[in-house]
Design a protein around this motif. Sequence first.
Motif, PDB file in Angstrom:
ATOM      1  N   PRO A  26      49.000  -4.987 -24.850  1.00  0.00           N
ATOM      2  CA  PRO A  26      49.174  -6.135 -25.744  1.00  0.00           C
ATOM      3  C   PRO A  26      48.814  -5.748 -27.174  1.00  0.00           C
ATOM      4  O   PRO A  26      48.225  -4.694 -27.419  1.00  0.00           O
ATOM      5  N   PHE A  27      49.171  -6.592 -28.122  1.00  0.00           N
ATOM      6  CA  PHE A  27      48.903  -6.269 -29.517  1.00  0.00           C
ATOM      7  C   PHE A  27      48.469  -7.527 -30.268  1.00  0.00           C
ATOM      8  O   PHE A  27      48.677  -8.661 -29.820  1.00  0.00           O
ATOM      9  N   ILE A  28      47.856  -7.288 -31.420  1.00  0.00           N
ATOM     10  CA  ILE A  28      47.521  -8.365 -32.340  1.00  0.00           C
ATOM     11  C   ILE A  28      48.174  -8.064 -33.680  1.00  0.00           C
ATOM     12  O   ILE A  28      48.648  -6.947 -33.909  1.00  0.00           O
ATOM     13  N   GLU A  29      48.209  -9.062 -34.541  1.00  0.00           N
ATOM     14  CA  GLU A  29      48.739  -8.873 -35.884  1.00  0.00           C
ATOM     15  C   GLU A  29      47.600  -8.509 -36.825  1.00  0.00           C
ATOM     16  O   GLU A  29      46.543  -9.144 -36.814  1.00  0.00           O
ATOM     17  N   LEU A  30      47.824  -7.469 -37.627  1.00  0.00           N
ATOM     18  CA  LEU A  30      46.893  -7.108 -38.696  1.00  0.00           C
ATOM     19  C   LEU A  30      47.621  -7.326 -40.003  1.00  0.00           C
ATOM     20  O   LEU A  30      48.713  -6.786 -40.210  1.00  0.00           O
ATOM     21  N   LYS A  31      47.019  -8.075 -40.904  1.00  0.00           N
ATOM     22  CA  LYS A  31      47.673  -8.289 -42.192  1.00  0.00           C
ATOM     23  C   LYS A  31      46.630  -8.402 -43.289  1.00  0.00           C
ATOM     24  O   LYS A  31      45.462  -8.694 -43.042  1.00  0.00           O
ATOM     25  N   GLY A  32      47.085  -8.119 -44.488  1.00  0.00           N
ATOM     26  CA  GLY A  32      46.177  -8.215 -45.628  1.00  0.00           C
ATOM     27  C   GLY A  32      46.183  -6.950 -46.461  1.00  0.00           C
ATOM     28  O   GLY A  32      47.201  -6.259 -46.595  1.00  0.00           O
ATOM     29  N   ILE A  33      45.019  -6.619 -46.980  1.00  0.00           N
ATOM     30  CA  ILE A  33      44.882  -5.498 -47.917  1.00  0.00           C
ATOM     31  C   ILE A  33      44.595  -4.234 -47.114  1.00  0.00           C
ATOM     32  O   ILE A  33      43.442  -3.886 -46.841  1.00  0.00           O
ATOM     33  N   ILE A  34      45.640  -3.562 -46.739  1.00  0.00           N
ATOM     34  CA  ILE A  34      45.521  -2.325 -45.963  1.00  0.00           C
ATOM     35  C   ILE A  34      46.498  -1.300 -46.540  1.00  0.00           C
ATOM     36  O   ILE A  34      47.345  -1.627 -47.370  1.00  0.00           O
TER      37      ILE A  34
END
Length: 419
Positions: free
Chosen positions: A307-315
């Motif tokens: 499974p996966f999650i969403e990573l978002k933002g300042i990366i």
Amino acid sequence: MESITLRFFKTSITASFFIAFAPFLAFSQAQIANSAGASESVKEEKSLFQANAQLAMSSADYQVTAGDTYALSFYSNGTSVSYTITVDSSYKIRIANLGSLNCKGLSFLQLKQNIENLVMKNYPLSVVTFVMLQPGIFKVVIKGEVSAVHEENAWALTRLSAIVAKAGLTEQSSTRNIKITNQNGKSKICDLFKARRNGDFSQDPYLRPGDTIEFFRRNRKVSISGSVEREGTYELLADENLSDLISSYAHGTTKTANLTKIRLIRISEKDEKIQKITYLTKSDIDKNYILNDKDSVYISDWHEEQPFIELKGIIKNPQTGATTNDAYNAASYNIYRTKIQFFTDENYSSLIYRIRDLFTVFSDLKNAYVQREDQKIAIEAQKILDDPQFISPYLVQKGDELVIPYKKMFDGNSSGLDF
């Protein structure tokens, strides 16, 4: 000097001749134009075989063929002698007044050596030249599982595989069960897959005059894809099934192949629009699960099942080594979105540490948080990285969204950027 009167007389005669014969010339040119199109393919084919004369003379495999044309020259008592020699279906050729040779079954190099020996025996000091002008062209019969029984042109260096493209095979034709019967009635079964995969050229023989090539119906053709070394569609032999498909044809699975959930798509025999999906396991491989014609096997990778999650933002830009779904530039920072796979019962301490290389100096790790449905959960990402002993109280869950806000560099405060 030629007089003006004489020049005028010649010009008049020429003009009269052209006027008289113009209709005949036009008719002749029309005939030539009509026949040109019909013979164009023949001319192209002949030029191909003429060009291949050099290949024939340089190949130890070239076997003398009825229709071959050779040129022989040597010196006889100080006089140059030249002959053109054509091989007929008897394979007996006469060498000037020196005798005859039976060239059936000889290679070009063997024939050349025999002729040179014969000439030198009679003229020891002669210089002998023996070359091919044009290789012979012959026809082979194509029949069996083809659109229609027909003949195809070949020459002595035409292999069976070269005929396949012109054979007019049907969808059910096999390229692993091909019978070649020579003019003496002797047959051989050929398998072009073995020739291609293993380099076994005995399975892809040169054709000879009088050969009949018969294509039989295939047994089964199946496809395999996913986490295997060699994806593809393969024609199986009668006793071959799932284990053979994976080990022999696909050259085995990759190290990360998931053998607990092998997807088999099978087309209904009654209606090809209907497909049935069955999931197999390693035990089915061990049992050599029986496959049907047109079956499709897919072996997934373990990473696909995670499974996966969403990573978002300042990366950092995650395009290298990760899948980027959305990205755009801001004035002083980059905002990206990507998917991060996680393991069963994985803690956020483990996940944050694993993806630490994605963070930048603008990433506000102190104020990172997880959006879980309507709940906003603070994740102390900076503390996780600074203190190896710290364990987050939260486990990663499917559907989570990990948000990394923007950090101002000089006043120590987050921008409060919310996504």
